[in-house]
Every structure is written in C-alpha cells, then in structure tokens.
Design a protein around this motif. Structure first.
Motif, mmCIF file in Angstrom:
data_model
loop_
_atom_site.group_PDB
_atom_site.id
_atom_site.type_symbol
_atom_site.label_atom_id
_atom_site.label_comp_id
_atom_site.label_asym_id
_atom_site.label_seq_id
_atom_site.Cartn_x
_atom_site.Cartn_y
_atom_site.Cartn_z
ATOM 1 N N ARG A 1 48.045 2.501 51.878
ATOM 2 C CA ARG A 1 49.249 2.967 52.580
ATOM 3 C C ARG A 1 50.470 2.396 51.884
ATOM 4 N N ARG B 1 54.961 2.518 51.577
ATOM 5 C CA ARG B 1 56.283 2.879 52.113
ATOM 6 C C ARG B 1 57.201 3.076 50.912
ATOM 7 N N THR C 1 56.461 6.889 54.829
ATOM 8 C CA THR C 1 55.173 6.272 54.556
ATOM 9 C C THR C 1 54.145 7.348 54.237
ATOM 10 N N GLY C 2 53.112 6.937 53.507
ATOM 11 C CA GLY C 2 52.068 7.876 53.143
ATOM 12 C C GLY C 2 50.837 7.160 52.637
ATOM 13 N N THR C 3 49.836 7.951 52.277
ATOM 14 C CA THR C 3 48.538 7.437 51.852
ATOM 15 C C THR C 3 48.201 7.955 50.462
ATOM 16 N N TRP D 1 52.026 12.368 52.309
ATOM 17 C CA TRP D 1 53.093 11.723 53.076
ATOM 18 C C TRP D 1 52.961 12.053 54.551
ATOM 19 N N ASP D 2 53.440 11.162 55.386
ATOM 20 C CA ASP D 2 53.329 11.344 56.837
ATOM 21 C C ASP D 2 54.164 12.518 57.353
ATOM 22 N N ASN D 3 55.089 13.026 56.545
ATOM 23 C CA ASN D 3 55.864 14.204 56.951
ATOM 24 C C ASN D 3 55.193 15.508 56.503
#
Length: 73
Positions: free
Chosen positions: A16, A18, A34-36, A50-52
């Motif tokens: 993970r 940022r 944030t993302g993976t 990405w979380d978006n």
C-alpha cells in the motif's frame, strides 16, 4: 541487481502506497491518494490500483510517495 529487480523486491504486489506528488501534466493522480501495487514491470514502473478507481503507474525515480504498509514477502 538492476533497478527493476530492486523495485520488485522493495514494493511487492499488495504493498500500500500514499502518493505525495506526481509530475504528470495530463492526468495526474491527486496528491495524497492511496493505492495498492498490482505489479512492477521490467522498466521499474509500479503499476497501481488507486483507491479512486484509476490504474495509472508511478515511477519511483520521478514521483514522490511513501509506503503505508508493505506486504509480507
């Protein structure tokens, strides 16, 4: 060990991250997102989910980011 091999070990799939800042003039990911990590290619690009919902990769040599959580190796 070349850069791509180093990045594959440093940022394994599932890590993970940022984003602090991305210098992409066309379609950057917002600072703080944030993302993976989903993969690291042979050029050393970290491919991200990405979380978006976006999937733009980041370049460790050009973009600023920090690890939130590293997956166990």
């Amino acid at each position: 060990m070349n850069k791509a091999e180093y990045y594959k070990k440093a940022y394994p799939i599932g890590t993970r991250i940022r984003l602090i800042h991305m210098d992409d003039p066309y379609s950057p990911i917002p600072d703080g997102m944030t993302g993976t990590v989903t993969s690291v290619d042979d050029m050393g690009t970290l491919h991200m989910k990405w979380d978006n919902g976006r999937s733009l990769g980041i370049c460790p040599d050009a973009d600023s980011f920090e690890i939130i959580r590293k997956e166990a190796e």
